[in-house]
Design a protein around this motif. Structure first.
Motif, PDB file in Angstrom:
ATOM      1  N   GLY A   1      44.347  30.238  39.810  1.00  0.00           N
ATOM      2  CA  GLY A   1      43.617  29.404  38.854  1.00  0.00           C
ATOM      3  C   GLY A   1      42.445  30.111  38.214  1.00  0.00           C
ATOM      4  O   GLY A   1      42.464  30.432  37.028  1.00  0.00           O
ATOM      5  N   ASP A   2      41.418  30.377  38.961  1.00  0.00           N
ATOM      6  CA  ASP A   2      40.199  30.997  38.448  1.00  0.00           C
ATOM      7  C   ASP A   2      40.209  32.467  38.851  1.00  0.00           C
ATOM      8  O   ASP A   2      39.775  32.836  39.941  1.00  0.00           O
ATOM      9  N   LEU A   3      40.715  33.310  37.968  1.00  0.00           N
ATOM     10  CA  LEU A   3      40.875  34.733  38.255  1.00  0.00           C
ATOM     11  C   LEU A   3      39.536  35.407  38.546  1.00  0.00           C
ATOM     12  O   LEU A   3      39.445  36.229  39.460  1.00  0.00           O
ATOM     13  N   ASP A   4      38.499  35.041  37.810  1.00  0.00           N
ATOM     14  CA  ASP A   4      37.184  35.646  38.036  1.00  0.00           C
ATOM     15  C   ASP A   4      36.635  35.297  39.417  1.00  0.00           C
ATOM     16  O   ASP A   4      36.092  36.156  40.112  1.00  0.00           O
ATOM     17  N   ALA A   5      36.794  34.050  39.832  1.00  0.00           N
ATOM     18  CA  ALA A   5      36.323  33.636  41.156  1.00  0.00           C
ATOM     19  C   ALA A   5      37.124  34.326  42.257  1.00  0.00           C
ATOM     20  O   ALA A   5      36.561  34.750  43.274  1.00  0.00           O
ATOM     21  N   ALA A   6      38.424  34.449  42.049  1.00  0.00           N
ATOM     22  CA  ALA A   6      39.272  35.117  43.041  1.00  0.00           C
ATOM     23  C   ALA A   6      38.903  36.590  43.154  1.00  0.00           C
ATOM     24  O   ALA A   6      38.854  37.148  44.253  1.00  0.00           O
ATOM     25  N   ARG A   7      38.633  37.205  42.014  1.00  0.00           N
ATOM     26  CA  ARG A   7      38.232  38.619  42.020  1.00  0.00           C
ATOM     27  C   ARG A   7      36.896  38.782  42.732  1.00  0.00           C
ATOM     28  O   ARG A   7      36.717  39.683  43.545  1.00  0.00           O
ATOM     29  N   ARG A   8      35.955  37.913  42.459  1.00  0.00           N
ATOM     30  CA  ARG A   8      34.634  37.981  43.095  1.00  0.00           C
ATOM     31  C   ARG A   8      34.754  37.792  44.606  1.00  0.00           C
ATOM     32  O   ARG A   8      34.122  38.500  45.376  1.00  0.00           O
ATOM     33  N   ALA A   9      35.603  36.861  45.036  1.00  0.00           N
ATOM     34  CA  ALA A   9      35.804  36.633  46.471  1.00  0.00           C
ATOM     35  C   ALA A   9      36.374  37.883  47.133  1.00  0.00           C
ATOM     36  O   ALA A   9      35.967  38.253  48.241  1.00  0.00           O
ATOM     37  N   TRP A  10      37.310  38.538  46.458  1.00  0.00           N
ATOM     38  CA  TRP A  10      37.901  39.761  47.001  1.00  0.00           C
ATOM     39  C   TRP A  10      36.845  40.865  47.096  1.00  0.00           C
ATOM     40  O   TRP A  10      36.709  41.521  48.141  1.00  0.00           O
ATOM     41  N   ILE A  11      36.076  41.051  46.033  1.00  0.00           N
ATOM     42  CA  ILE A  11      35.047  42.092  46.034  1.00  0.00           C
ATOM     43  C   ILE A  11      34.000  41.815  47.114  1.00  0.00           C
ATOM     44  O   ILE A  11      33.580  42.724  47.833  1.00  0.00           O
ATOM     45  N   ASP A  12      33.590  40.568  47.251  1.00  0.00           N
ATOM     46  CA  ASP A  12      32.595  40.210  48.263  1.00  0.00           C
ATOM     47  C   ASP A  12      33.122  40.456  49.675  1.00  0.00           C
ATOM     48  O   ASP A  12      32.406  40.974  50.536  1.00  0.00           O
ATOM     49  N   ALA A  13      34.388  40.100  49.916  1.00  0.00           N
ATOM     50  CA  ALA A  13      34.987  40.309  51.241  1.00  0.00           C
ATOM     51  C   ALA A  13      35.115  41.799  51.548  1.00  0.00           C
ATOM     52  O   ALA A  13      34.827  42.244  52.665  1.00  0.00           O
ATOM     53  N   ALA A  14      35.536  42.572  50.556  1.00  0.00           N
ATOM     54  CA  ALA A  14      35.660  44.015  50.747  1.00  0.00           C
ATOM     55  C   ALA A  14      34.294  44.655  50.984  1.00  0.00           C
ATOM     56  O   ALA A  14      34.156  45.542  51.840  1.00  0.00           O
ATOM     57  N   ALA A  15      33.281  44.205  50.270  1.00  0.00           N
ATOM     58  CA  ALA A  15      31.928  44.738  50.451  1.00  0.00           C
ATOM     59  C   ALA A  15      31.384  44.402  51.829  1.00  0.00           C
ATOM     60  O   ALA A  15      30.721  45.235  52.465  1.00  0.00           O
ATOM     61  N   ALA A  16      31.662  43.200  52.311  1.00  0.00           N
ATOM     62  CA  ALA A  16      31.220  42.816  53.658  1.00  0.00           C
ATOM     63  C   ALA A  16      31.876  43.708  54.707  1.00  0.00           C
ATOM     64  O   ALA A  16      31.221  44.153  55.660  1.00  0.00           O
ATOM     65  N   PHE A  17      33.170  43.989  54.518  1.00  0.00           N
ATOM     66  CA  PHE A  17      33.873  44.884  55.443  1.00  0.00           C
ATOM     67  C   PHE A  17      33.245  46.279  55.404  1.00  0.00           C
ATOM     68  O   PHE A  17      32.953  46.864  56.454  1.00  0.00           O
ATOM     69  N   GLN A  18      33.027  46.813  54.222  1.00  0.00           N
ATOM     70  CA  GLN A  18      32.479  48.166  54.104  1.00  0.00           C
ATOM     71  C   GLN A  18      31.080  48.261  54.725  1.00  0.00           C
ATOM     72  O   GLN A  18      30.765  49.234  55.408  1.00  0.00           O
TER      73      GLN A  18
END
Length: 78
Positions: A28-45
């Motif tokens: 649905g909301d591609l920008d929100a999904a992208r932000r969630a992915w980036i935030d999760a990846a950043a938390a892991f890193q």
């Protein structure tokens, strides 16, 4: 307090799940999904960096690769 190896596995799994959501057909909301992915990846890193700094035996790259291997091969511990 540094993250445990199990914490790192959970964070990597969360990042992978967020990536799957982002790349899923009809998201649905591609920008929100992208932000969630980036935030999760950043938390892991960030957690990997913190864990490696507290562990004088493994480099940051070694920690990251061990977690990714464990996630890909279904191991719970490293």
């Amino acid at each position: 307090m540094p993250h445990t190896f199990e914490d790192l596995i959970a964070l990597e799994r969360a990042a992978q799940a967020a990536h799957q959501q982002y790349t899923a057909p009809g998201v649905g909301d591609l920008d929100a999904a992208r932000r969630a992915w980036i935030d999760a990846a950043a938390a892991f890193q960030a957690a990997v960096t913190e864990h490696a700094a507290a562990d004088d035996k493994l480099s940051r790259v070694e920690v990251e690769m061990a977690v990714k291997k464990a996630v890909r091969h279904g191991e719970a511990e490293g």
